[in-house]
Design a protein around this motif. Structure first.
Motif, PDB file in Angstrom:
ATOM      1  N   SER A  91      21.626  59.913  84.357  1.00 26.54           N
ATOM      2  CA  SER A  91      20.210  60.115  83.994  1.00 26.54           C
ATOM      3  C   SER A  91      19.296  59.782  85.160  1.00 26.54           C
ATOM      4  N   ALA A  92      19.603  58.700  85.848  1.00 25.68           N
ATOM      5  CA  ALA A  92      18.809  58.315  87.014  1.00 25.68           C
ATOM      6  C   ALA A  92      18.963  59.330  88.144  1.00 25.68           C
ATOM      7  N   MET A  93      20.173  59.832  88.326  1.00 25.83           N
ATOM      8  CA  MET A  93      20.412  60.789  89.405  1.00 25.83           C
ATOM      9  C   MET A  93      19.737  62.136  89.140  1.00 25.83           C
ATOM     10  N   VAL A  94      19.582  62.507  87.890  1.00 24.12           N
ATOM     11  CA  VAL A  94      18.853  63.735  87.571  1.00 24.12           C
ATOM     12  C   VAL A  94      17.446  63.643  88.162  1.00 24.12           C
ATOM     13  N   VAL A  95      16.809  62.501  87.990  1.00 25.28           N
ATOM     14  CA  VAL A  95      15.456  62.291  88.531  1.00 25.28           C
ATOM     15  C   VAL A  95      15.478  62.412  90.050  1.00 25.28           C
ATOM     16  N   THR A  96      16.420  61.760  90.683  1.00 22.02           N
ATOM     17  CA  THR A  96      16.522  61.808  92.144  1.00 22.02           C
ATOM     18  C   THR A  96      16.709  63.240  92.632  1.00 22.02           C
ATOM     19  N   HIS A  97      17.607  63.963  91.998  1.00 22.06           N
ATOM     20  CA  HIS A  97      17.851  65.352  92.406  1.00 22.06           C
ATOM     21  C   HIS A  97      16.623  66.229  92.184  1.00 22.06           C
ATOM     22  N   GLN A  98      15.908  66.006  91.096  1.00 25.44           N
ATOM     23  CA  GLN A  98      14.691  66.781  90.835  1.00 25.44           C
ATOM     24  C   GLN A  98      13.645  66.499  91.906  1.00 25.44           C
ATOM     25  N   GLU A  99      13.483  65.225  92.246  1.00 26.85           N
ATOM     26  CA  GLU A  99      12.492  64.854  93.263  1.00 26.85           C
ATOM     27  C   GLU A  99      12.829  65.443  94.625  1.00 26.85           C
ATOM     28  N   ASN A 100      14.108  65.622  94.900  1.00 25.12           N
ATOM     29  CA  ASN A 100      14.550  66.137  96.199  1.00 25.12           C
ATOM     30  C   ASN A 100      14.866  67.637  96.177  1.00 25.12           C
ATOM     31  N   ASN A 101      14.558  68.287  95.047  1.00 27.39           N
ATOM     32  CA  ASN A 101      14.900  69.706  94.889  1.00 27.39           C
ATOM     33  C   ASN A 101      16.360  69.975  95.259  1.00 27.39           C
ATOM     34  N   ASP A 102      17.207  69.079  94.852  1.00 29.05           N
ATOM     35  CA  ASP A 102      18.631  69.134  95.173  1.00 29.05           C
ATOM     36  C   ASP A 102      19.385  69.842  94.054  1.00 29.05           C
ATOM     37  N   PRO A 103      20.136  70.901  94.371  1.00 30.31           N
ATOM     38  CA  PRO A 103      20.881  71.622  93.336  1.00 30.31           C
ATOM     39  C   PRO A 103      21.996  70.787  92.691  1.00 30.31           C
ATOM     40  N   SER A 108      24.620  66.410  87.726  1.00 31.90           N
ATOM     41  CA  SER A 108      24.189  65.179  87.050  1.00 31.90           C
ATOM     42  C   SER A 108      23.758  65.470  85.616  1.00 31.90           C
ATOM     43  N   GLU A 109      23.104  66.600  85.409  1.00 34.10           N
ATOM     44  CA  GLU A 109      22.715  67.005  84.039  1.00 34.10           C
ATOM     45  C   GLU A 109      23.947  67.201  83.167  1.00 34.10           C
ATOM     46  N   LYS A 110      24.958  67.827  83.737  1.00 31.09           N
ATOM     47  CA  LYS A 110      26.197  68.082  83.008  1.00 31.09           C
ATOM     48  C   LYS A 110      26.858  66.761  82.599  1.00 31.09           C
ATOM     49  N   ILE A 111      26.929  65.828  83.521  1.00 29.78           N
ATOM     50  CA  ILE A 111      27.528  64.524  83.231  1.00 29.78           C
ATOM     51  C   ILE A 111      26.711  63.804  82.170  1.00 29.78           C
ATOM     52  N   LYS A 112      25.395  63.842  82.291  1.00 30.74           N
ATOM     53  CA  LYS A 112      24.525  63.196  81.314  1.00 30.74           C
ATOM     54  C   LYS A 112      24.750  63.792  79.924  1.00 30.74           C
ATOM     55  N   ASP A 155      10.999  53.022  88.250  1.00 34.60           N
ATOM     56  CA  ASP A 155      10.476  53.058  86.876  1.00 34.60           C
ATOM     57  C   ASP A 155      10.709  54.431  86.251  1.00 34.60           C
ATOM     58  N   LYS A 156      10.554  55.473  87.045  1.00 34.40           N
ATOM     59  CA  LYS A 156      10.757  56.829  86.547  1.00 34.40           C
ATOM     60  C   LYS A 156      12.223  57.037  86.137  1.00 34.40           C
ATOM     61  N   GLN A 157      13.136  56.514  86.925  1.00 30.64           N
ATOM     62  CA  GLN A 157      14.560  56.623  86.593  1.00 30.64           C
ATOM     63  C   GLN A 157      14.893  55.805  85.345  1.00 30.64           C
ATOM     64  N   ARG A 158      14.307  54.627  85.232  1.00 28.39           N
ATOM     65  CA  ARG A 158      14.549  53.792  84.051  1.00 28.39           C
ATOM     66  C   ARG A 158      14.004  54.470  82.792  1.00 28.39           C
ATOM     67  N   LYS A 159      12.882  55.143  82.929  1.00 32.07           N
ATOM     68  CA  LYS A 159      12.334  55.886  81.795  1.00 32.07           C
ATOM     69  C   LYS A 159      13.276  57.021  81.399  1.00 32.07           C
ATOM     70  N   ALA A 160      13.859  57.689  82.382  1.00 32.07           N
ATOM     71  CA  ALA A 160      14.818  58.765  82.108  1.00 32.07           C
ATOM     72  C   ALA A 160      16.054  58.214  81.401  1.00 32.07           C
TER      73      ALA A 160
END
Length: 170
Positions: A91-103, A108-112, A155-160
């Motif tokens: 869940s935290a990594m989804v946020v990181t990837h979104q912020e970095n426009n990382d495919p 991470s979404e799949k794992i979540k 905080d954004k990752q913790r919210k996710a």
């Protein structure tokens, strides 16, 4: 895996082989469940299993055969704990990837998603209790506080993470 306790690496390697064999209909649901049941008796074996099974394309973790769910449920706290931690990290990594426009965010979404669905299939009391511990940590206290701080989640990752926890309850 015999009576030896598998290492993390051995568990990862075995999981790759077994998932591929299962996907190719070379082994049954019951056989793969029994093999996985042996792996997840130890933390290292369970860690190796989930590192691979949650992240590869093997549909085992999308279908959850009954025999597998039985094995996962009977393993108790080890599995619930690892899946909850994987839920938090993905869940935290989804946020990181979104912020970095990382495919890689798709992975991470799949794992979540797999973690959410798997937690819905496990013992609801154990899952609820374990998720409550994680929620406490997102508020700044409790047993998982060090776990979240270790990864320096924002905080954004913790919210996710909290949002994903609520997905389990749906």
């Amino acid at each position: 895996m015999n009576d030896k306790k598998p290492t993390f690496t051995q568990a990862m390697e075995a999981t790759m082989i077994w998932c591929k064999s299962w996907e190719n209909d070379e082994i049954s649901n019951e056989v793969i469940a029994d093999r996985i049941g042996e792996l997840i008796k130890t933390v290292e074996g369970a860690r190796g299993f989930f590192v691979v099974s949650l992240s590869i394309d093997c549909p085992l973790m999308d279908r959850f055969p009954d025999a597998l769910i039985f094995q996962l449920r009977s393993s108790g706290e080890i599995v619930v704990d690892l899946i909850v931690k994987n839920l938090a990290m993905s869940s935290a990594m989804v946020v990181t990837h979104q912020e970095n426009n990382d495919p890689q965010g798709i992975q991470s979404e799949k794992i979540k998603y797999r973690c959410i669905e798997l937690l819905k299939s496990l013992d609801s009391n154990k899952v609820k209790n374990r998720l409550e511990v994680l929620i406490e940590a997102t508020k700044g206290y409790g047993k998982d506080f060090d776990f979240l701080n270790k990864w320096n989640y924002s905080d954004k990752q913790r919210k996710a993470i909290v949002e994903s926890i609520f997905e389990v309850a749906k």
